[in-house]
Design a protein around this motif. Sequence first.
Motif, PDB file in Angstrom:
ATOM      1  N   VAL A 185     -16.365  43.490 140.040  1.00 21.69           N
ATOM      2  CA  VAL A 185     -15.789  44.251 141.143  1.00 21.69           C
ATOM      3  C   VAL A 185     -14.691  43.443 141.837  1.00 21.69           C
ATOM      4  N   LEU A 186     -14.945  42.167 142.067  1.00 19.95           N
ATOM      5  CA  LEU A 186     -13.924  41.327 142.715  1.00 19.95           C
ATOM      6  C   LEU A 186     -12.677  41.198 141.855  1.00 19.95           C
ATOM      7  N   LEU A 187     -12.856  41.047 140.545  1.00 19.55           N
ATOM      8  CA  LEU A 187     -11.705  40.908 139.657  1.00 19.55           C
ATOM      9  C   LEU A 187     -10.926  42.206 139.539  1.00 19.55           C
ATOM     10  N   ALA A 188     -11.559  43.334 139.820  1.00 22.21           N
ATOM     11  CA  ALA A 188     -10.863  44.620 139.759  1.00 22.21           C
ATOM     12  C   ALA A 188     -10.122  44.941 141.051  1.00 22.21           C
ATOM     13  N   LEU A 189     -10.351  44.186 142.122  1.00 25.18           N
ATOM     14  CA  LEU A 189      -9.712  44.490 143.401  1.00 25.18           C
ATOM     15  C   LEU A 189      -8.187  44.468 143.350  1.00 25.18           C
ATOM     16  N   PRO A 190      -7.537  43.481 142.708  1.00 28.66           N
ATOM     17  CA  PRO A 190      -6.070  43.526 142.664  1.00 28.66           C
ATOM     18  C   PRO A 190      -5.508  44.794 142.042  1.00 28.66           C
ATOM     19  N   LEU A 191      -6.255  45.426 141.148  1.00 30.87           N
ATOM     20  CA  LEU A 191      -5.784  46.673 140.547  1.00 30.87           C
ATOM     21  C   LEU A 191      -5.769  47.815 141.558  1.00 30.87           C
ATOM     22  N   ALA A 192      -6.580  47.695 142.605  1.00 33.07           N
ATOM     23  CA  ALA A 192      -6.629  48.741 143.632  1.00 33.07           C
ATOM     24  C   ALA A 192      -5.614  48.527 144.750  1.00 33.07           C
ATOM     25  N   GLU A 193      -4.877  47.442 144.724  1.00 33.05           N
ATOM     26  CA  GLU A 193      -3.933  47.144 145.804  1.00 33.05           C
ATOM     27  C   GLU A 193      -2.869  48.230 145.995  1.00 33.05           C
ATOM     28  N   PRO A 194      -2.218  48.772 144.928  1.00 33.62           N
ATOM     29  CA  PRO A 194      -1.216  49.831 145.164  1.00 33.62           C
ATOM     30  C   PRO A 194      -1.798  51.062 145.842  1.00 33.62           C
ATOM     31  N   ALA A 195      -2.978  51.506 145.411  1.00 36.95           N
ATOM     32  CA  ALA A 195      -3.595  52.676 146.038  1.00 36.95           C
ATOM     33  C   ALA A 195      -3.967  52.389 147.482  1.00 36.95           C
ATOM     34  N   VAL A 196      -4.465  51.185 147.746  1.00 40.57           N
ATOM     35  CA  VAL A 196      -4.820  50.816 149.122  1.00 40.57           C
ATOM     36  C   VAL A 196      -3.573  50.751 149.995  1.00 40.57           C
ATOM     37  N   ALA A 197      -2.473  50.231 149.466  1.00 45.51           N
ATOM     38  CA  ALA A 197      -1.231  50.158 150.248  1.00 45.51           C
ATOM     39  C   ALA A 197      -0.719  51.556 150.593  1.00 45.51           C
ATOM     40  N   ALA A 198      -0.780  52.479 149.628  1.00 47.24           N
ATOM     41  CA  ALA A 198      -0.337  53.850 149.904  1.00 47.24           C
ATOM     42  C   ALA A 198      -1.219  54.514 150.953  1.00 47.24           C
ATOM     43  N   LEU A 199      -2.535  54.319 150.844  1.00 45.06           N
ATOM     44  CA  LEU A 199      -3.445  54.893 151.832  1.00 45.06           C
ATOM     45  C   LEU A 199      -3.262  54.242 153.191  1.00 45.06           C
ATOM     46  N   ASP A 200      -2.947  52.965 153.198  1.00 46.72           N
ATOM     47  CA  ASP A 200      -2.708  52.256 154.454  1.00 46.72           C
ATOM     48  C   ASP A 200      -1.498  52.846 155.175  1.00 46.72           C
ATOM     49  N   ARG A 201      -0.439  53.159 154.429  1.00 41.98           N
ATOM     50  CA  ARG A 201       0.742  53.763 155.058  1.00 41.98           C
ATOM     51  C   ARG A 201       0.415  55.118 155.670  1.00 41.98           C
ATOM     52  N   ARG A 202      -0.410  55.900 154.997  1.00 39.83           N
ATOM     53  CA  ARG A 202      -0.787  57.211 155.542  1.00 39.83           C
ATOM     54  C   ARG A 202      -1.637  57.064 156.802  1.00 39.83           C
ATOM     55  N   VAL A 203      -2.563  56.118 156.778  1.00 38.73           N
ATOM     56  CA  VAL A 203      -3.409  55.910 157.950  1.00 38.73           C
ATOM     57  C   VAL A 203      -2.583  55.442 159.137  1.00 38.73           C
ATOM     58  N   LEU A 204      -1.660  54.525 158.899  1.00 37.07           N
ATOM     59  CA  LEU A 204      -0.822  54.040 159.991  1.00 37.07           C
ATOM     60  C   LEU A 204       0.076  55.139 160.527  1.00 37.07           C
ATOM     61  N   ALA A 205       0.587  55.998 159.647  1.00 40.22           N
ATOM     62  CA  ALA A 205       1.421  57.110 160.109  1.00 40.22           C
ATOM     63  C   ALA A 205       0.613  58.056 160.992  1.00 40.22           C
ATOM     64  N   ALA A 206      -0.626  58.322 160.614  1.00 39.30           N
ATOM     65  CA  ALA A 206      -1.476  59.186 161.439  1.00 39.30           C
ATOM     66  C   ALA A 206      -1.786  58.532 162.780  1.00 39.30           C
ATOM     67  N   TRP A 207      -2.047  57.221 162.775  1.00 42.12           N
ATOM     68  CA  TRP A 207      -2.327  56.532 164.028  1.00 42.12           C
ATOM     69  C   TRP A 207      -1.126  56.563 164.961  1.00 42.12           C
ATOM     70  N   HIS A 208       0.062  56.366 164.408  1.00 38.68           N
ATOM     71  CA  HIS A 208       1.254  56.369 165.249  1.00 38.68           C
ATOM     72  C   HIS A 208       1.549  57.762 165.792  1.00 38.68           C
ATOM     73  N   ARG A 209       1.233  58.792 165.015  1.00 38.49           N
ATOM     74  CA  ARG A 209       1.438  60.147 165.520  1.00 38.49           C
ATOM     75  C   ARG A 209       0.508  60.442 166.684  1.00 38.49           C
ATOM     76  N   GLU A 210      -0.673  59.859 166.666  1.00 36.66           N
ATOM     77  CA  GLU A 210      -1.624  60.058 167.757  1.00 36.66           C
ATOM     78  C   GLU A 210      -1.390  59.107 168.921  1.00 36.66           C
ATOM     79  N   GLY A 211      -0.409  58.231 168.795  1.00 40.24           N
ATOM     80  CA  GLY A 211      -0.103  57.316 169.883  1.00 40.24           C
ATOM     81  C   GLY A 211      -0.900  56.042 169.882  1.00 40.24           C
ATOM     82  N   ARG A 212      -1.633  55.770 168.810  1.00 33.12           N
ATOM     83  CA  ARG A 212      -2.431  54.548 168.750  1.00 33.12           C
ATOM     84  C   ARG A 212      -1.615  53.425 168.137  1.00 33.12           C
ATOM     85  N   PHE A 213      -1.905  52.247 168.593  1.00 32.83           N
ATOM     86  CA  PHE A 213      -1.237  51.048 168.094  1.00 32.83           C
ATOM     87  C   PHE A 213       0.280  51.143 168.229  1.00 32.83           C
TER      88      PHE A 213
END
Length: 255
Positions: A185-213
């Motif tokens: 599982v740990l060795l597979a984590l770097p393969l998930a980095e692109p998907a996590v980065a894309a999801l991170d951008r969506r989460v941050l966009a939602a937070w900024h729309r709500e006025g958080r952070f």
Amino acid sequence: MLFGLVGLLYLVVVLAILCDSPLVDLDWSLQQLRPYKQWPEALPYLDIWVVAGQRGPTAIAACLWLGWRCYRSHSARPLLMMGSALLLLNVTVGGVKILTGRLGPHYAHYVGSPELFSGGSIFPSGHTANAVVTWGVLAYLATRWRRTGAALAALTAASIGLTTVYLGTHWISDVFAGWAAGALVLLALPLAEPAVAALDRRVLAAWHREGRFARPAPRPGPARRGRPPASRPARCRSALSPSRRAPRCRPAPSG
């Protein structure tokens, strides 16, 4: 290459149990030794220490710290990486537990039997695999003390696995498989980095729309002393001088 090597070791452990190899004899030798009876003075401490491998308490403690990291860094990546690792761990380890159905040492029926396909859920060791993944992800996300964190995570995972053997809740082969499953599982984590980065951008966009952070707007600095700014910008024409060395500019007419 490392992922393939760890996967091969995992497969070897599984086949060794299926074929009733000497690894099963080693399981029974340690079980009949009963370390918790040979050294009972360590039992109260190891009963507490094994909690460091339980998924619930460790996940809550880790996510609290990672949530603080997310708030400070204005990024959801730490929590997303931990969530992805735990989800992958539950799917892979849980699937193997259901397929093998192995019973633990306290519930074994026949001496020398691998106790497979008997309705149990002991293989691979969930405590061991969870210790590898949870503390390994924390070391993976560390920025300043990554090597120290990796060493501490390895020692924690190793001690948790051996503690389950001491308590008689797991066979030693369960622990071997748990170490391998967590490492995969740990060795597979770097393969998930692109998907996590894309999801991170969506989460941050939602937070900024709500006025958080939302970061405060910068304050205007004091006005500089000197000439007042010109009312109209100078107008330049790019005609070159006969020597063609520099453009000649003339100011715009004021009228």
